[in-house]
Design an enzyme around this catalytic site. Structure first.
Site, PDB file in Angstrom:
ATOM      1  N   ASP A   1       0.862  -1.188   0.000  1.00 20.97           N
ATOM      2  CA  ASP A   1       0.000   0.000   0.000  1.00 20.97           C
ATOM      3  C   ASP A   1       0.896   1.235   0.000  1.00 20.97           C
ATOM      4  OD1 ASP A   1      -2.120   1.694   0.226  1.00 20.97           O
ATOM      5  OD2 ASP A   1      -3.067   0.631   1.888  1.00 20.97           O
TER       6      ASP A   1
ATOM      7  N   ASP B   1      -3.302   2.481  -5.885  1.00 23.04           N
ATOM      8  CA  ASP B   1      -2.127   2.577  -5.012  1.00 23.04           C
ATOM      9  C   ASP B   1      -1.896   1.349  -4.139  1.00 23.04           C
ATOM     10  OD1 ASP B   1      -4.212   2.903  -3.244  1.00 23.04           O
ATOM     11  OD2 ASP B   1      -3.109   4.300  -1.990  1.00 23.04           O
ATOM     12  N   GLU B   2      -2.551   0.236  -4.415  1.00 25.16           N
ATOM     13  CA  GLU B   2      -2.297  -0.940  -3.581  1.00 25.16           C
ATOM     14  C   GLU B   2      -2.530  -2.225  -4.371  1.00 25.16           C
ATOM     15  OE1 GLU B   2      -5.157  -1.790  -0.416  1.00 25.16           O
ATOM     16  OE2 GLU B   2      -6.371  -0.145  -1.185  1.00 25.16           O
TER      17      GLU B   2
END
Length: 419
Positions: A27, A121-122
């Site tokens: 993350d 974003d993860e």
DNA sequence: TCTGGGGTCCTCGGGCGG
DNA sequence: TCTGCCGCCCGAGGACCC
């Protein structure tokens, strides 16, 4: 994106035991803000939030300096600025954010082909097959974090565990810029210390329902009979929580994702009462949905609309079409039909259009226009002209597009007829 | 004092056909 | 022909996630 301020951060010591693990959850830390700082280093160390200070925006991402004032993502920007008046607001630069997201995901791909992006974003990584090449899961996490930082200048947090669920919780606890490994045999003890709200899928409402029954922690859940969980949360959720609390999560890392719907919605700067403006907005959103569908060669069988009124009550209406479509005009007609049947008791703050029950288009459809921006600007120009000169005053405009084989293809559009 | 935009999944109720 | 049961689909709404 994490919502904590990093004060309760937990990280593993170097060389921590990673027995029985194989799943990484990676993350990026305060991703939007971190990208902004990367492009403007003078922001470093300052309270920064991304989101528009005007209108009705919410915080997309906040630096850890801002979080110390109680600022959290999804909070109205106006409220965030009251909590932290010195916060600097920046508009997210989506071109840069997407570019860095691709770069980071590319690094993940270097370690394993089994990458499941969860959002921009993860991602989850299954590294069980990468041991000979890169080392144990814990060693891979160290290498990966180092490479992400060296190649992008961004920090990320990584959770390493036996299951996706535990890896996800571990990365959240290790934020920012941390690594937390939960060895397989330690899973139950690790989970038992957590609040019930830490479990994936237990949000404010489910958390409240558990609290009302005296269930505060995962340890409490372990002592709660299944029937009580089912009554509190419903059978599906009760079953999931019962399993997750025991570390039981059979979900594998899925590299392929099938989209189920595409939609667009828009909140107005001010609530709108004028049905003509609302109809124009529905047509515009329908065109955007159609554009997205065509881009992916999909058609939608069901069209749904969403209307949020001034008091924030929200309704949805949907209808299944006789024939699936990706044509903006057809989607717009269906949306407007649904909208006309809605009782409009107060001004509207948001409208949305969504295409559902998607299916791939059979065969190769002709491309009527090759520049959707031009197409939208034509639609916009017609709407503007209608607004300026009166509906019906402008009756026709022409866009010359190109077909796939390069030939010119005029597309005639008429303005909406007067009401 | 306010509450974005993109989604997924679940529940519940009603209609319908076997 | 009527009734009950069951499974399935559809539509609406809500919770949740990032």
């Amino acid at each position: 994106m994490g919502r904590g301020d990093g004060t309760g951060r937990v990280v593993s010591p170097e060389g921590a035991d990673d027995t029985g693990t194989g799943i990484l959850h990676v993350d990026m830390d305060a991703f939007y803000v971190s990208v902004a700082i990367l492009d403007d280093p003078s922001l470093k160390g300052k309270p920064v939030i991304t989101g528009s200070p005007e209108g009705r925006g919410v915080v997309a991402s906040a630096s850890y300096e801002a979080r110390r004032y109680g600022v959290r993502s999804a909070m109205p920007v106006s409220q965030a600025l009251r909590l932290c008046p010195t916060a600097i607001t920046v508009q997210p630069r989506f071109d840069r954010i997407n570019e860095l997201s691709s770069q980071v995901m590319g690094i993940f791909d270097d370690f394993t082909p089994l990458v499941e992006p969860l959002s921009i974003d993860e991602a989850f990584l299954d590294v069980r097959g990468a041991r000979r090449l890169w080392g144990s899961p814990g060693q891979i996490a160290v290498l990966l974090r180092r490479r992400v930082f060296e190649e992008t200048g961004l920090t990320c947090s990584v959770g390493v565990a036996a299951t996706k669920h535990v890896a996800k919780i571990a990365s959240t606890l290790s934020k920012p810029d941390g690594l937390l490994i939960v060895a397989g045999p330690d899973t139950a003890a690790f989970l038992a210390t957590l609040p019930a709200r830490a479990l994936w899928g237990v949000g404010p409402k489910a958390g409240e329902a558990l609290e009302a029954r005296g269930i505060h922690t995962v340890a409490d859940i372990l002592e709660t009979p299944r029937s009580v969980l089912d009554r509190a949360l419903g059978p599906a959720m009760g079953d999931r929580v019962w399993h997750l609390a025991r570390g039981l999560d059979a979900r594998s890392v899925e590299t392929a994702r099938v989209e189920k719907s595409v939609g667009h919605e828009e909140t107005f700067l001010r609530d709108i009462d004028d049905p003509a403006i609302l109809r124009t907005e529905f047509r515009r959103l329908a065109d955007r949905v159609g554009t997205r569908l065509r881009k992916h060669a999909w058609e939608a069988s069901t069209i749904s609309i969403k209307v949020r009124f001034a008091d924030f009550t929200t309704i949805t209406r949907s209808q299944t079409l006789p024939e699936p479509t990706s044509v903006g005009r057809r989607i717009g007609e269906a949306a407007l039909e649904l909208f006309e049947a809605v009782e409009r008791r107060q001004p509207v703050r948001l409208v949305g259009v969504r295409g559902e029950r998607l299916r791939p288009v059979a065969g190769d459809l002709p491309t009527l226009w090759d520049d959707d921006e031009d197409w939208r600007s034509l639609e916009g120009a017609l709407d503007d002209a209608a607004a300026r000169f009166g509906r019906g005053a402008v009756t026709r405009a022409t866009l010359i597009g190109r077909s796939r084989d390069g030939g010119a293809l005029p597309v005639n559009r008429r303005t909406p007829s007067p009401d």
